[in-house]
Structures are given as C-alpha cells and as structure tokens.
Write an enzyme that holds these catalytic residues in place. Structure first.
Site, mmCIF file in Angstrom:
data_model
loop_
_atom_site.group_PDB
_atom_site.id
_atom_site.type_symbol
_atom_site.label_atom_id
_atom_site.label_comp_id
_atom_site.label_asym_id
_atom_site.label_seq_id
_atom_site.Cartn_x
_atom_site.Cartn_y
_atom_site.Cartn_z
ATOM 1 N N LYS A 1 -1.157 30.782 6.948
ATOM 2 C CA LYS A 1 -2.447 30.334 7.506
ATOM 3 C C LYS A 1 -3.144 31.439 8.283
ATOM 4 O O LYS A 1 -4.365 31.489 8.313
ATOM 5 C CB LYS A 1 -2.261 29.086 8.362
ATOM 6 C CG LYS A 1 -1.779 27.911 7.528
ATOM 7 C CD LYS A 1 -2.307 26.596 8.016
ATOM 8 C CE LYS A 1 -2.068 25.548 6.953
ATOM 9 N NZ LYS A 1 -2.108 24.192 7.409
ATOM 10 N N LYS B 1 -1.640 16.972 -9.308
ATOM 11 C CA LYS B 1 -1.365 15.796 -8.468
ATOM 12 C C LYS B 1 -2.647 15.281 -7.789
ATOM 13 O O LYS B 1 -3.563 16.071 -7.508
ATOM 14 C CB LYS B 1 -0.267 16.089 -7.444
ATOM 15 C CG LYS B 1 -0.716 16.836 -6.223
ATOM 16 C CD LYS B 1 0.339 16.759 -5.118
ATOM 17 C CE LYS B 1 -0.251 17.334 -3.851
ATOM 18 N NZ LYS B 1 0.248 16.864 -2.623
ATOM 19 N N LYS C 1 -5.893 14.746 -1.521
ATOM 20 C CA LYS C 1 -7.056 14.403 -0.695
ATOM 21 C C LYS C 1 -8.051 15.554 -0.589
ATOM 22 O O LYS C 1 -9.210 15.332 -0.286
ATOM 23 C CB LYS C 1 -6.629 13.906 0.679
ATOM 24 C CG LYS C 1 -5.794 14.867 1.470
ATOM 25 C CD LYS C 1 -5.495 14.276 2.828
ATOM 26 C CE LYS C 1 -4.542 15.115 3.630
ATOM 27 N NZ LYS C 1 -3.164 14.707 3.586
HETATM 28 P P1 ATP Z 1 -3.674 18.126 0.530
HETATM 29 O O1 ATP Z 1 -4.792 17.818 -0.424
HETATM 30 O O2 ATP Z 1 -4.132 18.596 1.881
HETATM 31 O O3 ATP Z 1 -2.587 18.964 -0.096
HETATM 32 P P2 ATP Z 1 -2.285 15.720 -0.049
HETATM 33 O O4 ATP Z 1 -3.105 14.492 -0.239
HETATM 34 O O5 ATP Z 1 -1.867 16.437 -1.282
HETATM 35 O O6 ATP Z 1 -3.022 16.735 0.894
HETATM 36 P P3 ATP Z 1 -0.146 16.022 1.830
HETATM 37 O O7 ATP Z 1 -0.783 15.952 3.171
HETATM 38 O O8 ATP Z 1 0.280 17.351 1.276
HETATM 39 O O9 ATP Z 1 -1.068 15.251 0.789
HETATM 40 O O10 ATP Z 1 1.123 15.086 1.779
HETATM 41 C C1 ATP Z 1 1.326 13.955 2.594
HETATM 42 C C2 ATP Z 1 2.453 13.135 1.998
HETATM 43 O O11 ATP Z 1 1.978 12.438 0.834
HETATM 44 C C3 ATP Z 1 3.667 13.949 1.526
HETATM 45 O O12 ATP Z 1 4.832 13.219 1.845
HETATM 46 C C4 ATP Z 1 3.501 14.031 0.022
HETATM 47 O O13 ATP Z 1 4.735 14.102 -0.660
HETATM 48 C C5 ATP Z 1 2.787 12.721 -0.304
HETATM 49 N N1 ATP Z 1 1.894 12.870 -1.449
HETATM 50 C C6 ATP Z 1 0.723 13.545 -1.439
HETATM 51 N N2 ATP Z 1 0.112 13.468 -2.626
HETATM 52 C C7 ATP Z 1 0.929 12.728 -3.424
HETATM 53 C C8 ATP Z 1 0.847 12.297 -4.782
HETATM 54 N N3 ATP Z 1 -0.170 12.603 -5.546
HETATM 55 N N4 ATP Z 1 1.854 11.525 -5.276
HETATM 56 C C9 ATP Z 1 2.914 11.205 -4.495
HETATM 57 N N5 ATP Z 1 3.048 11.587 -3.208
HETATM 58 C C10 ATP Z 1 2.076 12.339 -2.670
#
Ligand code: ATP
Ligand code: LTN
Length: 327
Positions: free
Chosen positions: A111, A192, A195
């Site tokens: 970061k 995947k 958000k």
């Molecule tokens: P970012 O877009 O900031 O990477 P994100 O929505 O991908 O955020 P994270 O904040 O990285 O989510 O993850 C929060 C939790 O949600 C973690 O435990 C992660 O394993 C789970 N998670 C996130 N996206 C998925 C997904 N598409 N399917 C299953 N689990 C998920």
C-alpha cells in the site's frame, strides 16, 4: 468457552459474494464461541474518507450484519472508535514493537508503494489491530489469508510483552477459512464478484431492489448451449448461478440439474432470481427495521459498555507493569 474476535472494515457495499463467502460462515461460528465482532472504523481512516459517507456506512454495516444473522445475544457487537482504551493500548504496544517488524508487513509494503503520501497510520495499522485482539484475550481470529501476517505480529508482540513485563496477554491464533465457494461476477463469470468492480451489473449487493436483482440475474452472461449442467470450466456463467442458488436454498447441484433438465436458461434464471430475491427480502426487512432504530443503538451501547470495562482493566494492568503510575 474460547473467545473469537473479528473486525470488519466499513469500506464499500456488502455483496452477495461477501454474504455467502464470509457472513454465512461467521453466523455458523457464533454457535461455538464467545464472539466479539466490531466495526474497525479506526482502521478505515488510514486512507482518506469522506466523514459523512463513513458515518452512514458504519451504521449500515452494523445493521446489515445483524440483519444477516449476527445475533446480538450471542455476540458482543461494538464500534472500535467508541472504546478509547484501544488506541491507548495500541500506543503502549507500539513502544514495544520494532520499526523493522512493522515495516516488513506485506500490506504496508504494497500500500505504501501505491501512494507516496501515505499516512503513518498505514505503518502502525497492524499494531492497532494487535490492540483490538489482545485487550480481550481473544483465542481465535478468523481472517482472510491477507491478514494472517497481522495476527502473527499480534502474537509476536504479545509474547515479547509477556517476556518483558510478565504474563499479560493470551497468544491469539489466526483462524484461516478454508477456500469456500467463490461467487463470480455475473457479467464476467471467470472473475470473482467484488465490491470494487466498476460495472455494477455483474455485482449483487445486499440492498439491491427486487427489480435490480431480477434484471442483473436475467442478463447474466451464460453460454451458447442449452443444458443446465455444472461445469465451471466450460459453463462458468450457469455454474456460478447454480452455486448462488445452492448457497441460498436447500437445492443441490444434482437437484438443480434434474429439475431443469428440460427447461430453458430463461426458466432457470427466473428460479435463481426468485431464490436471491426471497433471501435478500428477509435480510432487507430486518435491515430497514434496524437502521434508524434505537434498538441498534441499544445493541452498540451494551457492546461498548462491556468491552470498555475489559479494555480498561487490561490498560491499567499494562500501565502498572510498565511503570506508568504514580503509586
Ligand atoms: P474488494 O473488491 O475490495 O477486493 P471484496 O468484495 O472482494 O472486496 P474482501 O473485502 O476482499 O471482498 O473480502 C471480504 C470477505 O468476503 C472475505 O472473507 C472474502 O473471502 C469474502 N468474499 C469476497 N468476495 C467473495 C466472493 N465473490 N465469493 C465468496 N467470498 C467472497
Ligand atoms: N485489518 C482487518 C480488519 C481488522 C481486524 C482487526 C480483523 C481490524 N482489526 C482485528 C481481525 C481482528 C481487515 O482489513 N479486514
């Protein structure tokens, strides 16, 4: 009973992927442990935040987690910034942590490269996290793999403090979730669902309306075949919809394949949309009851009262042992 502690950083919207991959397992864990769940709002401000937006997001996050099944009677739920002993403990721990240790954290290294004007808070972030964990003698800390190094640092800091000032902290362990089902983006099902995705049409968030959910699922990318069969490699779109449906209902992959053997993709998508709408309607109903209610404030008041007392005792023990006392 062992203590379990998790911090949730209030950034972005909560997606269906987060719900299936992170919140549902958390709801299951609450049956087995004494659980502490808090909103890590002080961790959110290591990068610039709009105050109004942050304030709204904090409340929304808590209300949504409770609406998803995090039970205030089984968990101690609180807002990190309301416990003034946490940053006080963090400072005491900072003074027993080496600069080298903190600057070796992978997240800090990555970061700090992304933005030359990073805050000192980005460096001390894991020590604040150590304070979050150590003040209540948490045994287990469920985290994603990216946070494992931070929990290990908390353990190192605790162990050093114990050696310097006698037994004060329990040594916490990270609880790394097994790689569960990853929900994919509806528009690009090889990626995947996330958000931070720029195109909202591939991402379902927990507060999407019925119309938005139906529209997103009905226009989800599939393939040119006509069979509803689970094959993540060759039919990622259909397989992803099957995963969503199985995660939110009593269906299995086999039961879906059987049920839709002679049906169209259109019929199948309608069914999946209905399952998602029903699940999210329930969550949203509870969310809208909570969001502006005194009930939500009462839950947080109860949580902070309990954790402030525990943190105060740990802080006093630490300051006494460190000689920060007039008696
Ligand atoms: P970012 O877009 O900031 O990477 P994100 O929505 O991908 O955020 P994270 O904040 O990285 O989510 O993850 C929060 C939790 O949600 C973690 O435990 C992660 O394993 C789970 N998670 C996130 N996206 C998925 C997904 N598409 N399917 C299953 N689990 C998920
Ligand atoms: N750093 C974590 C959030 C977090 C946390 C914690 C998690 C802050 N304090 C204590 C577990 C225990 C994150 O970015 N998800």
């Amino acid at each position: 009973m062992q203590k379990l502690l998790t911090g949730l950083k209030p950034t972005g919207e909560i997606t269906l992927g987060n719900y299936i991959g992170a919140i549902v397992p958390m709801v299951e864990l609450q049956e087995e442990y004494e659980s502490y769940i808090f909103i890590a709002d002080m961790h959110a401000i290591t990068v610039n935040q709009d105050p109004m937006e942050l304030k709204n997001r904090i409340r929304k996050f808590i209300a949504l987690y409770i609406a998803c099944g995090i039970d205030p009677n089984k968990n101690i739920i609180y807002l990190q910034s309301e416990n003034e002993y946490i940053p006080a403990i963090s400072w005491l721990l900072e003074c027993t942590t080496y600069y080298g240790e903190a600057s070796r954290m992978i997240q800090f290294k990555e970061k700090s490269k992304q933005n030359a004007n990073f805050s000192v808070g980005l460096l001390t972030y894991p020590i604040l996290m150590a304070a979050d964990i150590l003040y209540c003698d948490a045994d287990l800390v469920p985290v994603g793999i990216d946070q494992k190094q931070h929990v290990e640092l908390a353990r190192d800091i605790a162990s050093r403090f114990n050696k310097m000032y006698n037994e004060t902290f329990k040594l916490p362990k990270p609880l790394i979730k097994e790689e569960g089902i990853k929900i994919k983006d509806l528009k690009n099902p090889t990626k995947k669902m996330s958000k931070s995705e720029a195109n909202p049409n591939g991402v379902i968030t927990l507060l999407d309306t019925k119309e938005q959910i139906i529209k997103k699922i009905m226009s989800a990318t599939t393939d040119s075949e006509k069979v509803i069969k689970y094959d993540m490699e060759n039919k990622p779109g259909i397989s992803n919809l099957m995963n969503i449906c199985v995660s939110l209902s009593n269906e299995t992959i086999e039961s879906l394949e059987k049920k839709f053997a002679k049906k169209s993709y259109q019929d199948f998508k309608k069914y999946v949309a209905d399952v998602v709408v029903k699940k999210l309607e329930k969550i949203q109903k509870r969310y809208y009851e909570l969001i502006n209610s005194q009930e939500l404030d009462a839950i947080l008041d109860k949580g902070i009262e309990k954790t402030r007392q525990i943190a105060k005792e740990k802080y006093m023990e630490m300051t006494n042992k460190m000689g920060l006392t007039r008696k």
